[in-house]
Design a protein around this motif. Structure first.
Motif: not given
Length: 120
Positions: A33-37, A51-61
């Motif tokens: 609940y209430s997480a951020s990307l 490429n995929d290595e240069n672009v990152k998405i992480k789930i935070v908060d």
């Protein structure tokens, strides 16, 4: 950043968001609940080097990460689905824009951001 680079990064982001969406909808470990990307992209790279290595998405908060059997959590899933839609729509808008007045005749990252705001 030119429009080709923006569109390539947008494609990678959509692919990674879809992976997060699949993981979240199939996992049975936690409710979130209430997480951020958090998004990051190395835009200094050349078009061929992005490429995929240069672009990152992480789930935070993850303050509201509840270890339990997954029970839906529609908000997180809906948010990821909306981001996928926004990135796809922005990419299509940037693709159809006429070149701006820069010396290279290409769009910068502001065009992608503006297209995303219009799609929201």
């Amino acid at each position: 950043m030119d429009n080709e680079k923006s569109m390539k990064i947008a494609d990678i982001i959509v692919r990674k968001l879809r992976k997060i969406e699949r993981w979240f909808n199939n996992q049975q470990v936690a409710s979130i609940y209430s997480a951020s990307l958090l998004f990051s992209a190395d835009t200094a790279k050349s078009l061929d080097d992005i490429n995929d290595e240069n672009v990152k998405i992480k789930i935070v908060d993850l303050a509201h990460f509840v270890p339990m059997k997954h029970i839906g959590c529609e908000g997180f899933s809906k948010g990821v689905t909306n981001l996928i839609r926004l990135f796809r729509q922005a990419k299509e808008k940037v693709k159809t824009m006429s070149p701006c007045c820069s010396s290279t005749g290409s769009h910068d990252s502001k065009a992608m951001a503006a297209a995303m705001m219009e799609s929201a």
